[in-house]
Design a protein around this motif. Structure first.
Motif, mmCIF file in Angstrom:
data_model
loop_
_atom_site.group_PDB
_atom_site.id
_atom_site.type_symbol
_atom_site.label_atom_id
_atom_site.label_comp_id
_atom_site.label_asym_id
_atom_site.label_seq_id
_atom_site.Cartn_x
_atom_site.Cartn_y
_atom_site.Cartn_z
ATOM 1 N N PRO A 241 0.808 -1.224 0.000
ATOM 2 C CA PRO A 241 0.000 0.000 0.000
ATOM 3 C C PRO A 241 0.838 1.270 0.000
ATOM 4 C CG PRO A 241 -0.140 -1.160 2.115
ATOM 5 C CD PRO A 241 0.531 -2.077 1.161
ATOM 6 N N GLN A 242 2.083 1.169 0.528
ATOM 7 C CA GLN A 242 2.976 2.333 0.520
ATOM 8 C C GLN A 242 3.268 2.770 -0.913
ATOM 9 O OE1 GLN A 242 6.847 1.562 2.189
ATOM 10 N NE2 GLN A 242 7.683 3.512 1.497
ATOM 11 N N SER A 243 3.500 1.805 -1.805
ATOM 12 C CA SER A 243 3.796 2.137 -3.192
ATOM 13 C C SER A 243 2.566 2.703 -3.893
ATOM 14 C CB SER A 243 4.301 0.905 -3.944
ATOM 15 O OG SER A 243 3.296 -0.099 -3.993
ATOM 16 N N LEU A 244 1.378 2.267 -3.483
ATOM 17 C CA LEU A 244 0.136 2.774 -4.049
ATOM 18 C C LEU A 244 -0.027 4.256 -3.722
ATOM 19 C CD1 LEU A 244 -2.269 1.669 -5.663
ATOM 20 C CD2 LEU A 244 -3.424 1.219 -3.493
ATOM 21 N N ALA A 245 0.206 4.622 -2.483
ATOM 22 C CA ALA A 245 0.120 6.027 -2.085
ATOM 23 C C ALA A 245 1.139 6.871 -2.838
ATOM 24 C CB ALA A 245 0.342 6.143 -0.576
ATOM 25 N N MET A 246 2.330 6.313 -3.054
ATOM 26 C CA MET A 246 3.378 7.020 -3.784
ATOM 27 C C MET A 246 2.951 7.274 -5.230
ATOM 28 S SD MET A 246 7.305 5.716 -4.103
ATOM 29 C CE MET A 246 6.811 4.212 -4.960
ATOM 30 N N ALA A 247 2.334 6.278 -5.852
ATOM 31 C CA ALA A 247 1.880 6.427 -7.233
ATOM 32 C C ALA A 247 0.758 7.461 -7.334
ATOM 33 C CB ALA A 247 1.405 5.078 -7.761
ATOM 34 N N ILE A 248 -0.133 7.471 -6.356
ATOM 35 C CA ILE A 248 -1.219 8.462 -6.340
ATOM 36 C C ILE A 248 -0.653 9.869 -6.274
ATOM 37 C CG2 ILE A 248 -3.131 9.366 -4.955
ATOM 38 C CD1 ILE A 248 -3.673 6.379 -4.157
ATOM 39 N N ASP A 249 0.292 10.075 -5.383
ATOM 40 C CA ASP A 249 0.917 11.405 -5.269
ATOM 41 C C ASP A 249 1.559 11.813 -6.585
ATOM 42 O OD1 ASP A 249 0.143 11.685 -2.659
ATOM 43 O OD2 ASP A 249 2.041 10.980 -1.811
ATOM 44 N N TYR A 250 2.238 10.868 -7.229
ATOM 45 C CA TYR A 250 2.891 11.176 -8.503
ATOM 46 C C TYR A 250 1.860 11.610 -9.548
ATOM 47 C CZ TYR A 250 4.922 10.357 -13.098
ATOM 48 O OH TYR A 250 5.310 10.506 -14.403
ATOM 49 N N LEU A 251 0.788 10.849 -9.681
ATOM 50 C CA LEU A 251 -0.226 11.154 -10.692
ATOM 51 C C LEU A 251 -0.907 12.491 -10.423
ATOM 52 C CD1 LEU A 251 -1.770 7.581 -11.040
ATOM 53 C CD2 LEU A 251 -0.424 8.786 -12.780
ATOM 54 N N LEU A 252 -1.192 12.766 -9.166
ATOM 55 C CA LEU A 252 -1.845 14.038 -8.830
ATOM 56 C C LEU A 252 -0.919 15.221 -9.084
ATOM 57 C CD1 LEU A 252 -3.780 13.099 -5.555
ATOM 58 C CD2 LEU A 252 -4.676 13.315 -7.878
ATOM 59 N N GLN A 253 0.359 15.061 -8.739
ATOM 60 C CA GLN A 253 1.323 16.147 -8.962
ATOM 61 C C GLN A 253 1.523 16.418 -10.446
ATOM 62 O OE1 GLN A 253 4.900 15.061 -6.858
ATOM 63 N NE2 GLN A 253 3.889 15.108 -4.865
ATOM 64 N N ASN A 254 1.280 15.426 -11.286
ATOM 65 C CA ASN A 254 1.470 15.587 -12.720
ATOM 66 C C ASN A 254 0.157 15.810 -13.459
ATOM 67 O OD1 ASN A 254 4.497 14.964 -13.579
ATOM 68 N ND2 ASN A 254 3.997 13.676 -11.824
ATOM 69 N N GLY A 255 -0.888 16.183 -12.723
ATOM 70 C CA GLY A 255 -2.151 16.533 -13.344
ATOM 71 C C GLY A 255 -2.899 15.362 -13.944
ATOM 72 N N GLN A 256 -2.641 14.157 -13.482
ATOM 73 C CA GLN A 256 -3.303 12.962 -14.011
ATOM 74 C C GLN A 256 -4.316 12.450 -12.987
ATOM 75 O OE1 GLN A 256 0.914 11.420 -15.048
ATOM 76 N NE2 GLN A 256 -0.422 10.271 -16.444
ATOM 77 N N ALA A 257 -5.257 13.334 -12.642
ATOM 78 C CA ALA A 257 -6.209 13.006 -11.583
ATOM 79 C C ALA A 257 -7.094 11.825 -11.958
ATOM 80 C CB ALA A 257 -7.060 14.238 -11.263
ATOM 81 N N SER A 258 -7.553 11.777 -13.200
ATOM 82 C CA SER A 258 -8.432 10.671 -13.607
ATOM 83 C C SER A 258 -7.728 9.333 -13.479
ATOM 84 C CB SER A 258 -8.903 10.878 -15.051
ATOM 85 O OG SER A 258 -9.678 12.054 -15.164
ATOM 86 N N GLU A 259 -6.429 9.308 -13.847
ATOM 87 C CA GLU A 259 -5.658 8.070 -13.740
ATOM 88 C C GLU A 259 -5.482 7.644 -12.279
ATOM 89 O OE1 GLU A 259 -5.047 10.566 -15.625
ATOM 90 O OE2 GLU A 259 -4.481 9.930 -17.648
ATOM 91 N N ALA A 260 -5.570 8.615 -11.359
ATOM 92 C CA ALA A 260 -5.386 8.307 -9.939
ATOM 93 C C ALA A 260 -6.641 7.695 -9.317
ATOM 94 C CB ALA A 260 -4.996 9.577 -9.179
ATOM 95 N N LEU A 261 -7.819 7.866 -9.956
ATOM 96 C CA LEU A 261 -9.071 7.389 -9.356
ATOM 97 C C LEU A 261 -9.078 5.898 -9.038
ATOM 98 C CD1 LEU A 261 -11.844 9.437 -11.192
ATOM 99 C CD2 LEU A 261 -11.286 9.470 -8.755
ATOM 100 N N PRO A 262 -8.685 5.016 -9.970
ATOM 101 C CA PRO A 262 -8.706 3.580 -9.620
ATOM 102 C C PRO A 262 -7.743 3.239 -8.485
ATOM 103 C CG PRO A 262 -7.669 3.936 -11.778
ATOM 104 C CD PRO A 262 -8.314 5.222 -11.383
ATOM 105 N N LEU A 263 -6.651 3.973 -8.390
ATOM 106 C CA LEU A 263 -5.695 3.724 -7.299
ATOM 107 C C LEU A 263 -6.285 4.186 -5.975
ATOM 108 C CD1 LEU A 263 -3.914 3.737 -9.963
ATOM 109 C CD2 LEU A 263 -2.014 4.411 -8.484
ATOM 110 N N LEU A 264 -6.989 5.322 -6.003
ATOM 111 C CA LEU A 264 -7.636 5.811 -4.784
ATOM 112 C C LEU A 264 -8.739 4.867 -4.338
ATOM 113 C CD1 LEU A 264 -7.713 9.612 -5.672
ATOM 114 C CD2 LEU A 264 -6.619 8.612 -3.643
ATOM 115 N N ASP A 265 -9.438 4.273 -5.311
ATOM 116 C CA ASP A 265 -10.469 3.303 -4.970
ATOM 117 C C ASP A 265 -9.850 2.102 -4.258
ATOM 118 O OD1 ASP A 265 -13.301 2.459 -5.217
ATOM 119 O OD2 ASP A 265 -12.415 0.824 -6.389
#
Length: 463
Positions: free
Chosen positions: A326-350
Motif C-alpha cells: 500500500p505504501q507504493s500505491l500512495a506514492m503512485a497516487i501522489d505522482y499522478l496528482l502532482q502531474n495533473g493525471q487526476a483521472s488516472e489516480a481514481l482507480p488507485l484511490l479506490d
C-alpha cells in the motif's frame, strides 16, 4: 585543547616554575608582602611548590575548587610565576570563569612571552568567549615560536573557518600538507571549504587529488561523480558512474544516478535500458519501491518518452502488487496528482480506500476528484462510505453536502452542510463551508438564517 594536551602543558609549566624557584632559592629567601599565616615552610622559608603539586593532583581528579584554592595559595607566594598563572588560567577556564582565566593567561604571557603554551591557553580562552580576532592574534604569537607545527596550523585553520575566512583556512591546510605531505582527511576538508565558498573548479581539483592519493577509496569517486551531476557535467558523471556500476552491479544508488545522468545528458535510450536492467534485477519489494520513487521524481525533471516508459513499468508493477504494498500505491497516487493525471489516480484511490478505509487523506483526494469531474452521484455514494470509516471529517461532509446541493436534493444538502459547519477547521475553509450552507438555506427560502450564515462566512474570510 584535550585533557592530555592540557596536562602536558601543565607539566611544562611545572618545570619552568621549579627552575625559576631554584634560581630564587640560590639568591635570597622569598620576599612576601601577603599574610603567610599557616603556610607551609621548607627549611624555615615559605614554599609554594607543595601547594602547586597538590593543585596539580586536584586538577587530575577534576576537583576544580580544591585546585583553585591550592593554586591561589601558591600564587600568593609567587604572583609573578608564569607557570602558576598558567595553571590558574586553565583552572578558571574549566570552571567557566573566562574573565579570571584571561587575567591569569595574560599575566603568564607577560612574564614569559617565549612560551607557546601560554599563548595557546590565552587563544583558547579568547575563543571560548567568542573573541575570535584576539584568539587568532594569540594563536599566531604561539606559531611564531613554533612556526612549522602542523597541529598549530590545523588549529589555526579551524579558527579561520569559524571566522568565515575560508581562503585563509584553505591556505593554512595547504601549509600543513607542505610539512606532512598530502593527507586524505585534509584534502577532504579543503574540498568542502571550496564548495562552501563556491569555488567549484578548485573543489573538483581537490577531489581529483584525493582520488590520486587513495585510488582504492571508492567514495571519493562517487563524490566526484555526484559533483559532476550537480554541475550538469553529465558526460564526466557518466564515465565515473559507469565505472562504479561495472564494478558493483548491485549498487542500486549508483545505478539510479547513472540512469539520471543518461536521461539528463539526452541519452534516453541508454537511460531506459539501464533502468530496465536494474528493474528486472531487483525483485525485493523494498528495492522496487526505492527505484519507483526515484524514477517518478526523475520523470518530473526530464519528462522524455523513454522516461515515461520507465514510469509505466513502475505504475504497472504498483497496480499489480498494490495489496501487498500500500505504501507504493500512495506514492503512485501522489505522482499522478502532482502531474495533473487526476483521472488516472481514481482507480488507485479506490483501491487504497478499500485497503485502508481509515485513510482520511485518500478519501478527501478521492471525493475531490469525483466532485471536480462532476460525478456528484458517485461523490454521494463514496462519501457515505467514507463517513462511516472517517466520521465527522469536515472535508468529506462538505463534498457530500455540496454534491447533494448541486443535485437539487436540498434537504440532504442542508443536513450534511450543517454537520460540516460544526466541525473545527481552518478559518479559510470554514468560510467556504458557511458560504455553501448559506446557499442551501437560501434555496429553502430561509432568508434570515441564510443571512446570518453568510455573515459568519465573511467573518471567517477576514480571519
Amino acid at each position: 585543547m584535550t585533557r592530555s594536551s592540557s596536562l602536558q602543558s601543565l607539566l611544562l609549566a611545572v618545570f619552568l616554575m621549579l627552575f625559576a624557584m631554584a634560581l630564587n632559592a640560590q639568591n635570597a629567601p622569598f620576599n612576601l608582602s601577603a599574610d603567610t599565616t599557616g603556610m607551609k615552610r621548607v627549611g624555615g622559608i615559605l614554599d609554594a611548590k607543595p601547594y602547586f603539586f597538590d593543585g596539580l593532583k586536584a586538577l587530575e581528579t577534576n576537583d576544580l575548587e580544591a585546585a583553585l584554592e591550592l593554586f591561589s595559595m601558591a600564587h600568593t607566594l609567587k604572583p609573578e610565576q608564569p607557570g602558576l598563572n598558567y595553571a590558574l588560567a586553565d583552572t578558571y577556564l574549566r570552571m567557566g570563569d573566562l574573565t579570571s582565566a584571561a587575567y591569569h593567561a595574560k599575566a603568564a604571557v607577560q612574564a614569559d612571552s617565549a612560551n607557546k603554551w601560554y599563548w595557546l591557553k590565552l587563544a583558547s580562552i579568547y575563543r571560548s568567549s567568542a573573541q575570535l580576532t584576539d584568539a587568532l592574534s594569540a594563536h599566531e604569537k604561539a606559531m611564531k615560536i613554533d612556526p612549522k607545527n602542523p597541529t598549530l596550523l590545523l588549529n589555526k585553520a579551524a579558527l579561520l573557518q569559524s571566522m568565515n575566512r575560508t581562503d585563509d583556512a584553505i591556505q593554512a591546510l595547504e601549509e600543513v600538507m607542505m610539512i606532512k605531505g598530502e593527507d586524505a582527511t585534509i584534502l577532504l576538508d579543503i574540498y568542502q571549504l571550496h564548495r562552501e565558498s563556491g569555488n567549484l573548479e578548485k573543489a573538483a581539483a581537490s577531489l581529483k587529488r584525493l582520488i590520486e592519493l587513495v585510488p582504492e577509496e571508492v567514495r571519493f569517486r562517487q563524490e566526484l561523480a555526484q559533483f559532476y551531476l550537480e554541475q550538469e557535467q553529465y558526460e564526466e558523471a557518466i564515465a565515473l558512474f559507469e565505472e562504479r556500476v561495472k564494478s558493483y552491479p548491485n549498487d542500486i544508488g549508483s545505478t539510479l544516478l547513472l540512469v539520471e545522468s543518461y536521461f539528463k545528458a539526452g541519452r534516453d535510450e541508454e537511460g531506459l535500458s539501464q533502468f530496465e536492467l536494474l528493474w528486472e534485477g531487483s525483485d525485493a519489494p523494498s528495492s522496487r519501491i526505492r527505484i519507483a520513487q526515484y524514477i517518478m521524481v526523475l520523470n518530473t525533471e526530464v519528462a522524455s518518452p523513454q522516461s515515461m516508459k520507465a514510469v509505466d513499468h513502475v505504475l504497472e508493477w504498483i497496480l499489480n502488487n498494490s495489496s501487498e504494498n500500500p505504501q507504493s500505491l500512495a506514492m503512485a497516487i501522489d505522482y499522478l496528482l502532482q502531474n495533473g493525471q487526476a483521472s488516472e489516480a481514481l482507480p488507485l484511490l479506490d483501491q487504497i480506500t478499500q485497503q485502508v478505509p481509515e485513510n482520511d487523506v485518500a478519501w478527501r483526494q478521492y471525493l475531490q476528484i469525483l466532485y471536480t469531474e462532476g460525478d456528484y452521484e458517485e461523490v454521494i455514494k463514496k462519501g457515505q462510505i467514507a463517513d462511516e470509516s472517517v466520521p465527522d471529517d469536515v472535508f468529506i461532509t462538505f463534498f457530500v453536502g455540496s454534491a447533494y446541493q448541486i443535485s437539487g436534493q436540498s434537504n440532504e444538502a442542508l443536513n450534511w452542510l450543517e454537520r460540516s459547519s460544526n466541525i473545527p477547521a481552518e478559518p479559510s475553509f470554514r468560510s467556504i463551508v458557511h458560504g455553501s450552507l448559506g446557499d442551501a438555506l437560501a434555496a429553502k427560502k430561509k432568508w434570515d438564517d441564510a443571512f446570518s450564515v453568510y455573515e459568519e462566512a465573511l467573518k471567517y474570510e477576514e480571519e
